[in-house]
Design a protein around this motif. Structure first.
Motif, PDB file in Angstrom:
ATOM      1  N   SER A  25       0.854  -1.192   0.000  1.00  0.00           N
ATOM      2  CA  SER A  25       0.000   0.000   0.000  1.00  0.00           C
ATOM      3  C   SER A  25       0.887   1.238   0.000  1.00  0.00           C
ATOM      4  N   GLY A  26       0.398   2.300  -0.587  1.00  0.00           N
ATOM      5  CA  GLY A  26       1.155   3.547  -0.564  1.00  0.00           C
ATOM      6  C   GLY A  26       0.412   4.686  -1.222  1.00  0.00           C
ATOM      7  N   LYS A  27       0.739   5.889  -0.788  1.00  0.00           N
ATOM      8  CA  LYS A  27       0.211   7.077  -1.446  1.00  0.00           C
ATOM      9  C   LYS A  27       0.868   7.220  -2.820  1.00  0.00           C
ATOM     10  N   LEU A  28       0.176   7.877  -3.737  1.00  0.00           N
ATOM     11  CA  LEU A  28       0.637   8.005  -5.116  1.00  0.00           C
ATOM     12  C   LEU A  28       1.321   9.345  -5.338  1.00  0.00           C
ATOM     13  N   VAL A  29       2.461   9.284  -6.025  1.00  0.00           N
ATOM     14  CA  VAL A  29       3.231  10.486  -6.356  1.00  0.00           C
ATOM     15  C   VAL A  29       3.633  10.398  -7.826  1.00  0.00           C
ATOM     16  N   PHE A  30       3.436  11.470  -8.561  1.00  0.00           N
ATOM     17  CA  PHE A  30       3.940  11.504  -9.941  1.00  0.00           C
ATOM     18  C   PHE A  30       5.404  11.933  -9.900  1.00  0.00           C
ATOM     19  N   ALA A  31       6.278  11.105 -10.510  1.00  0.00           N
ATOM     20  CA  ALA A  31       7.716  11.374 -10.482  1.00  0.00           C
ATOM     21  C   ALA A  31       8.298  11.439 -11.892  1.00  0.00           C
ATOM     22  N   GLY A  32       7.595  12.140 -12.777  1.00  0.00           N
ATOM     23  CA  GLY A  32       8.124  12.399 -14.122  1.00  0.00           C
ATOM     24  C   GLY A  32       8.536  11.148 -14.855  1.00  0.00           C
ATOM     25  N   TYR A  33       9.820  11.114 -15.269  1.00  0.00           N
ATOM     26  CA  TYR A  33      10.381   9.936 -15.926  1.00  0.00           C
ATOM     27  C   TYR A  33      11.003   8.956 -14.927  1.00  0.00           C
ATOM     28  N   GLY A  34      11.003   9.325 -13.650  1.00  0.00           N
ATOM     29  CA  GLY A  34      11.688   8.485 -12.676  1.00  0.00           C
ATOM     30  C   GLY A  34      13.200   8.552 -12.837  1.00  0.00           C
ATOM     31  N   VAL A  35      13.683   9.687 -13.338  1.00  0.00           N
ATOM     32  CA  VAL A  35      15.107   9.873 -13.626  1.00  0.00           C
ATOM     33  C   VAL A  35      15.742  10.743 -12.546  1.00  0.00           C
ATOM     34  N   SER A  36      16.931  10.331 -12.084  1.00  0.00           N
ATOM     35  CA  SER A  36      17.672  11.138 -11.114  1.00  0.00           C
ATOM     36  C   SER A  36      19.115  11.263 -11.581  1.00  0.00           C
ATOM     37  N   GLU A  37      19.372  12.290 -12.352  1.00  0.00           N
ATOM     38  CA  GLU A  37      20.716  12.578 -12.870  1.00  0.00           C
ATOM     39  C   GLU A  37      21.050  14.045 -12.631  1.00  0.00           C
ATOM     40  N   PRO A  38      21.251  14.420 -11.363  1.00  0.00           N
ATOM     41  CA  PRO A  38      21.514  15.836 -11.060  1.00  0.00           C
ATOM     42  C   PRO A  38      22.753  16.385 -11.763  1.00  0.00           C
ATOM     43  N   LYS A  39      23.748  15.525 -12.045  1.00  0.00           N
ATOM     44  CA  LYS A  39      24.943  16.003 -12.743  1.00  0.00           C
ATOM     45  C   LYS A  39      24.633  16.425 -14.171  1.00  0.00           C
ATOM     46  N   LEU A  40      23.533  15.896 -14.704  1.00  0.00           N
ATOM     47  CA  LEU A  40      23.100  16.299 -16.045  1.00  0.00           C
ATOM     48  C   LEU A  40      22.059  17.415 -15.990  1.00  0.00           C
ATOM     49  N   GLY A  41      21.776  17.883 -14.795  1.00  0.00           N
ATOM     50  CA  GLY A  41      20.840  18.991 -14.650  1.00  0.00           C
ATOM     51  C   GLY A  41      19.388  18.576 -14.650  1.00  0.00           C
ATOM     52  N   TYR A  42      19.121  17.309 -14.265  1.00  0.00           N
ATOM     53  CA  TYR A  42      17.724  16.858 -14.254  1.00  0.00           C
ATOM     54  C   TYR A  42      17.535  15.824 -13.159  1.00  0.00           C
ATOM     55  N   ASP A  43      16.505  16.037 -12.291  1.00  0.00           N
ATOM     56  CA  ASP A  43      16.234  15.107 -11.202  1.00  0.00           C
ATOM     57  C   ASP A  43      14.747  15.147 -10.865  1.00  0.00           C
ATOM     58  N   ASP A  44      14.027  14.107 -11.311  1.00  0.00           N
ATOM     59  CA  ASP A  44      12.589  14.033 -11.045  1.00  0.00           C
ATOM     60  C   ASP A  44      12.281  13.888  -9.559  1.00  0.00           C
ATOM     61  N   TYR A  45      13.254  13.430  -8.783  1.00  0.00           N
ATOM     62  CA  TYR A  45      13.019  13.196  -7.351  1.00  0.00           C
ATOM     63  C   TYR A  45      13.324  14.419  -6.490  1.00  0.00           C
ATOM     64  N   ALA A  46      13.876  15.439  -7.079  1.00  0.00           N
ATOM     65  CA  ALA A  46      14.197  16.642  -6.307  1.00  0.00           C
ATOM     66  C   ALA A  46      12.913  17.310  -5.811  1.00  0.00           C
ATOM     67  N   GLY A  47      12.871  17.587  -4.534  1.00  0.00           N
ATOM     68  CA  GLY A  47      11.736  18.327  -3.979  1.00  0.00           C
ATOM     69  C   GLY A  47      10.519  17.486  -3.651  1.00  0.00           C
ATOM     70  N   ILE A  48      10.599  16.163  -3.827  1.00  0.00           N
ATOM     71  CA  ILE A  48       9.471  15.313  -3.454  1.00  0.00           C
ATOM     72  C   ILE A  48       9.972  14.198  -2.534  1.00  0.00           C
ATOM     73  N   ASN A  49       9.072  13.691  -1.711  1.00  0.00           N
ATOM     74  CA  ASN A  49       9.391  12.586  -0.807  1.00  0.00           C
ATOM     75  C   ASN A  49       8.591  11.372  -1.258  1.00  0.00           C
ATOM     76  N   VAL A  50       9.289  10.325  -1.731  1.00  0.00           N
ATOM     77  CA  VAL A  50       8.591   9.140  -2.219  1.00  0.00           C
ATOM     78  C   VAL A  50       8.780   7.946  -1.283  1.00  0.00           C
ATOM     79  N   LYS A  51       9.382   8.159  -0.134  1.00  0.00           N
ATOM     80  CA  LYS A  51       9.630   7.053   0.791  1.00  0.00           C
ATOM     81  C   LYS A  51       8.310   6.424   1.239  1.00  0.00           C
ATOM     82  N   GLY A  52       8.189   5.109   1.012  1.00  0.00           N
ATOM     83  CA  GLY A  52       6.983   4.391   1.385  1.00  0.00           C
ATOM     84  C   GLY A  52       5.814   4.640   0.452  1.00  0.00           C
ATOM     85  N   LYS A  53       6.075   5.281  -0.690  1.00  0.00           N
ATOM     86  CA  LYS A  53       4.989   5.634  -1.615  1.00  0.00           C
ATOM     87  C   LYS A  53       5.131   4.878  -2.945  1.00  0.00           C
ATOM     88  N   ILE A  54       4.092   4.965  -3.737  1.00  0.00           N
ATOM     89  CA  ILE A  54       4.068   4.349  -5.064  1.00  0.00           C
ATOM     90  C   ILE A  54       4.181   5.466  -6.096  1.00  0.00           C
TER      91      ILE A  54
END
Length: 544
Positions: free
Chosen positions: A137-166
């Motif tokens: 079970s988990g709360k739903l979060v939209f996380a873009g492409y699910g990509v985390s590449e901050p060195k490339l200037g893009y991070d879908d997980y920045a600014g959101i908390n997905v711990k324990g979520k779907i």
């Protein structure tokens, strides 16, 4: 003659001079003579045997796969190749697990506290290979492409908390990512890895193509490779038991979830494609309980060795890989249900056998040793190569490069090539040298949207930090139209992963001979160079 034309000649003429001198500088006469022993007739004979109906599509774990294995082992013995599998044998044994979700999954979706009773019609669950009964079970979060590449200037997980979520995502990447990086980040293994690292308990992937037919309930059977202790070690559908749910959803449900978060699919898609993240809480929760059905299959890689001649460098290895398996027997097409896999990948296996033949005819072997690796379960998600790259039968740090051969599509004269992945390392120089020797042009990937960089066995080696490449056809044609890619697209529609891919299809066996010579030469140049191949400094895959 115009100044610009003179300038162009000043570039072209030296380049031509260099090309003709590559032969004298790099390739000795004995090596050239050995290369001439590669045979179009041998290519045809091997493909004919491996794609015969009696092998029934070479599915791992079947008698047909074993028959194919017996054939290639006999051929390698005839060429003086030594066994290099487990305990001095030809084989590296692997257990494969097939996981399928049973019917009757319990699915409860709540949006703003209200049940969405039709959710089960819009979700297809992937079976898990590690725990048969799952409740998540988990709360739903939209996380873009699910990509985390901050060195490339893009991070879908920045600014959101997905711990324990779907998380809900789309497969893809921002438009400014180069094609091989795009292929890597939208690979399901990468998606699941990143989701696990950020604490998500589930991943729902929205439709990449709304025109594809969606079937609810269970996704097609997914396969994984197990290690010797029975743990999942290679999989395209599982990374960590922390991620308990991996499923796809259809366009209708995806749109509804995005709207639930106060957005529209069009604006969100446009935003993330442009490189501007758009992650947010959806305002809903999902509960799913499901059961996975398992079937375990015993299979194996085939590994041979050609020992090098240098006392020190012979302890390092250049790998030539190709997958021996195909998809077996399936739905009938035009009355035929045996998926013979003549091009995919009997032609690649035949190429490796011709490489072994070339080495057999060389009076002196190269400085480094050569591994000839026929892998299993490529069609199940690069499982055989993934297992070998993680648990090689030689020290992993002693493997310096992989030259992979998969469906070269030998349907026309070979005039130019693209070397997928070579641009990330010093292997590109070896490709240029080998192509100059054989009079071949080198082109960038003409079909970056096909994600071919991650769709074959070279990717398994890249994931272990080993420079790797996969040579495919270029676009050059003898008539000057240079539209071979268009011809391949027509061919692919008729033959790719269909029973019609048998020996009666379209073949240019002389092109196959030249393809084998090229792959040999790339590997030989690596094997002779005192310096190991290296990733380009600062390259994306240098530390991935």
């Amino acid at each position: 003659m115009k100044v610009r034309e003179l300038a162009l000649l000043s570039i072209v003429l030296p380049a031509l001079f260099i090309s003709t001198n590559v032969k004298a500088r790099k390739i000795s006469e004995p090596v050239r003579k050995a290369m001439e022993q590669a045979s179009a007739d041998d290519m045809k004979a091997s493909i004919t045997y491996l794609a015969d109906d009696k092998l029934k599509g070479r599915m791992p774990g079947t008698e047909g796969f074993q028959t194919a294995a017996d054939y290639v082992i006999d051929q390698m013995k005839a060429y003086g190749v030594e066994p290099a599998g487990d305990n001095g044998t030809w084989q590296q044994n692997i257990k494969l697990r097939k996981a399928l979700t049973a019917k009757g999954a319990q699915i409860e979706l709540n949006l703003n506290g209200k049940p969405f009773d039709a959710a089960a019609k819009h979700i297809a669950i992937t079976g898990t290979p590690v725990q048969q009964d799952i409740d998540v079970s988990g709360k739903l979060v939209f996380a873009g492409y699910g990509v985390s590449e901050p060195k490339l200037g893009y991070d879908d997980y920045a600014g959101i908390n997905v711990k324990g979520k779907i998380i809900v995502i789309l497969r893809g990447a921002p438009s400014f990512f180069e094609s091989s990086v795009t292929a890597h980040v939208q690979n399901t293994t990468t998606i699941l890895k990143v989701a696990a690292e950020h604490g998500a308990v589930g991943v729902l992937i929205g439709p990449a193509d709304s025109t594809l037919k969606f079937v609810s309930g269970s996704r097609p059977a997914q396969y994984s490779a197990l290690d010797k202790d029975g743990r999942v070690t290679v999989s395209r559908s599982f990374y960590s038991d922390k991620v308990k749910l991996f499923a796809t959803i259809d366009q209708q449900l995806f749109n509804q979830l995005i709207q639930q978060g106060g957005k529209t699919t069009a604006t969100v898609t446009q935003s993330i494609k442009s490189g501007k993240t758009s992650s947010f809480d959806i305002g809903g929760a999902l509960h799913i309980g499901y059961h996975s059905v398992w079937t375990d299959i015993n299979s194996f890689n085939i590994i041979g060795k050609i020992s090098g001649s240098d006392p020190k460098l012979r302890n390092e290895y250049v790998v030539h890989s190709a997958h021996l398996d195909h998809v077996g027997i399936g739905p009938a097409v035009q009355g035929d249900s045996i998926y013979n896999g003549a091009h995919d990948n009997a032609s690649g296996v035949a190429s490796l056998l011709q490489i072994a033949k070339i080495y057999h005819n060389m009076p002196q072997k190269p400085k480094r040793s050569i591994l000839v690796v026929m892998v299993t379960a490529e069609e199940m998600g690069d499982l055989g190569s993934g297992y070998f790259a993680k648990y090689p039968t030689v020290p992993v740090k002693q493997m310096v490069a992989d030259v992979n051969t998969d469906m070269p599509t030998i349907i026309a004269p070979l005039l130019s090539v693209t070397a997928l992945g070579a641009e990330h390392s010093s292997l590109s120089k070896k490709v240029d040298e080998a192509c100059a020797e054989l009079g071949l042009g080198v082109e960038p990937d003409p079909e970056p949207d096909q994600n071919r960089f991650v769709r074959s066995d070279q990717y398994s080696f890249v994931l272990q930090g080993i420079p790797a490449l996969h040579v495919k056809y270029g676009s050059k044609t003898a008539d000057g139209k240079n539209n071979l890619n268009d011809m391949v697209k027509v061919w692919r529609e008729k033959y790719y992963h269909k029973p019609q891919d048998d020996i009666n299809g379209v073949f240019d066996f002389n092109a196959g001979r030249k393809y084998a010579q090229l792959n040999f030469l790339i590997g030989y140049l690596v094997a002779m160079d005192p310096k190991r191949p290296v990733w380009n400094k600062g390259d994306f895959f240098e530390k991935h």
